[in-house]
Each structure stands twice: as C-alpha cells, then as structure tokens.
Design a protein around this motif. Structure first.
Motif, PDB file in Angstrom:
ATOM      1  N   ILE A 157       6.569  -4.690  30.257  1.00 27.55           N
ATOM      2  CA  ILE A 157       7.561  -3.775  30.092  1.00 27.55           C
ATOM      3  C   ILE A 157       7.147  -2.480  29.310  1.00 27.55           C
ATOM      4  O   ILE A 157       7.903  -1.450  29.454  1.00 27.55           O
ATOM      5  N   ALA A 158       6.564  -2.854  28.169  1.00 33.91           N
ATOM      6  CA  ALA A 158       6.148  -1.550  27.388  1.00 33.91           C
ATOM      7  C   ALA A 158       5.352  -0.544  28.360  1.00 33.91           C
ATOM      8  O   ALA A 158       5.509   0.552  27.939  1.00 33.91           O
ATOM      9  N   ASP A 159       4.613  -0.918  28.911  1.00 37.53           N
ATOM     10  CA  ASP A 159       3.828   0.009  29.991  1.00 37.53           C
ATOM     11  C   ASP A 159       4.749   0.605  30.977  1.00 37.53           C
ATOM     12  O   ASP A 159       4.559   1.746  31.066  1.00 37.53           O
ATOM     13  N   ILE A 160       5.585  -0.062  31.419  1.00 38.79           N
ATOM     14  CA  ILE A 160       6.375   0.471  32.333  1.00 38.79           C
ATOM     15  C   ILE A 160       7.240   1.368  31.786  1.00 38.79           C
ATOM     16  O   ILE A 160       7.534   2.536  32.330  1.00 38.79           O
ATOM     17  N   SER A 161       7.805   1.171  30.599  1.00 39.60           N
ATOM     18  CA  SER A 161       8.727   2.085  29.755  1.00 39.60           C
ATOM     19  C   SER A 161       7.913   3.413  29.585  1.00 39.60           C
ATOM     20  O   SER A 161       8.362   4.642  29.789  1.00 39.60           O
TER      21      SER A 161
END
Length: 202
Positions: A157-161
């Motif tokens: 989710i770090a990348d998604i964000s």
C-alpha cells in the motif's frame, strides 16, 4: 460497499486500485468537486463532515474516510500490508510522507493546472509548491533508483498510495524525465495484474 469518489482524484484512485487488486466488489457514487457537490448538507451529515472524498461506506453503515486510513483497513491481513514489524512500520511511514510531503505539492500542482484551475493565490505559492514537489520526488527517486518497490520485495500500500499522484505528476507541470528510478517503478506498477487506470470505475 459504496465508494464516494471523484474520478480525477488520486486519493480516490488509491482505494479503487486496492479494491480492484483485492477482487472486492463495490459500487461508485461520483461527486464533482469543482461544483462543491461534497459540501451539501446530506454529504456533510451522513458521509464526511469535512466534506472530502474518498469515503468508503460499508454495508453496516460505517463510513471510513481519509484515503490512507482506508488503505490500511482494507489491506489488513493481505499481501498488501507487510507482516514483518519493521516493513509494516516503513509502509506506514511512506503513507505519512505521502500526505505531508508529496500530496500537498504534487497533487496540488496537478489540481491547479489540470483539474480545478489556478486559484487567485496560486502564482504566489507556485514556486513553493514546485520546490516541495521536487523534494518529495527526490526522496522517492533516492529509494527507487536501486529498489523495485518502496518497502521490501513486493508492491504494498506504500506504492499504491504514492503511485496515485506520482504517475500523473506531469499534469502538474513537473518534468518527470529527471526521475529514471520513479519512471521504471511507474512502468512496473502499471504492469501488475488487474491494474486499472485512474479513470477506471466498476
């Protein structure tokens, strides 16, 4: 689930991406932020008293707002949120970075130049926003120049964000050719199974 959203919003796109990756079914209720449609009495009373999207409404009536909070909730117990204590903390650290350093600059520039238009104070603030965007992207570049993902060995989710607004940063007048590591990461992200563009809706 019902996602209350504005399609050009990167914050809403984060949620749509993760729901898509998780195979979760949901319906979409759209609002036009340029017309103040989230500032109505019903939205402020029932959905979000702050008057912002995205907001994820659950079948039991609960409503969760703030995009990165929604990401954390949905990712719990999945591959998108690391189990390792330090990697989990690192992912959450990137979520804070996105909201405090990246979104206020990269997303705001895009909004001014491609979505809502330049506000009266925009020209005064423009150099500060551009400098802030450069700094945020430099931090990402420093990580991504020799790593595939922001945390660990797989997308989280770090990348998604951070993908949500970074991949359209050029719409804010930012020259993305200066960030080869970020560009490789963008291409890698867009090749993920079930990937959908920012304009996608269920």
């Amino acid at each position: 689930m019902i996602l209350h959203d504005f399609l050009p919003s990167g914050n809403g796109y984060k949620i749509r991406l993760l729901l898509r990756f998780l195979g979760q079914k949901f319906s979409l209720t759209e609002y036009d932020l340029t017309k103040g449609e989230t500032r109505t009495g019903d939205f402020l009373t029932r959905i979000n008293p702050v008057g912002r999207i995205p907001a994820l409404e659950f079948e039991d009536g609960h409503v969760l707002v703030e995009s990165n909070s929604v990401l954390l909730f949905l990712a719990e117990g999945t591959q998108w949120l690391p189990e390792d204590k330090w990697q989990r903390a690192a992912a959450i650290q990137w979520l804070f970075f996105e909201q405090y350093e990246h979104e206020p600059n990269v997303a705001v520039l895009r909004s001014w130049m491609s979505v809502k238009g330049m506000p009266d104070y925009g020209q005064v603030m423009l150099p500060f926003k551009q400098a802030g965007a450069q700094n945020a992207l430099d931090v990402m570049e420093n990580r991504l120049k020799d790593h595939d993902w922001l945390v660990g060995a797989q997308c989280s989710i770090a990348d998604i964000s951070l993908y949500a607004y970074t991949h359209v940063a050029d719409e804010g007048g930012i020259d993305m050719s200066r960030f080869p590591g970020i560009n490789r990461w963008i291409a890698r992200f867009a090749a993920l199974p079930d990937y959908v563009p920012i304009t996608w809706k269920p």
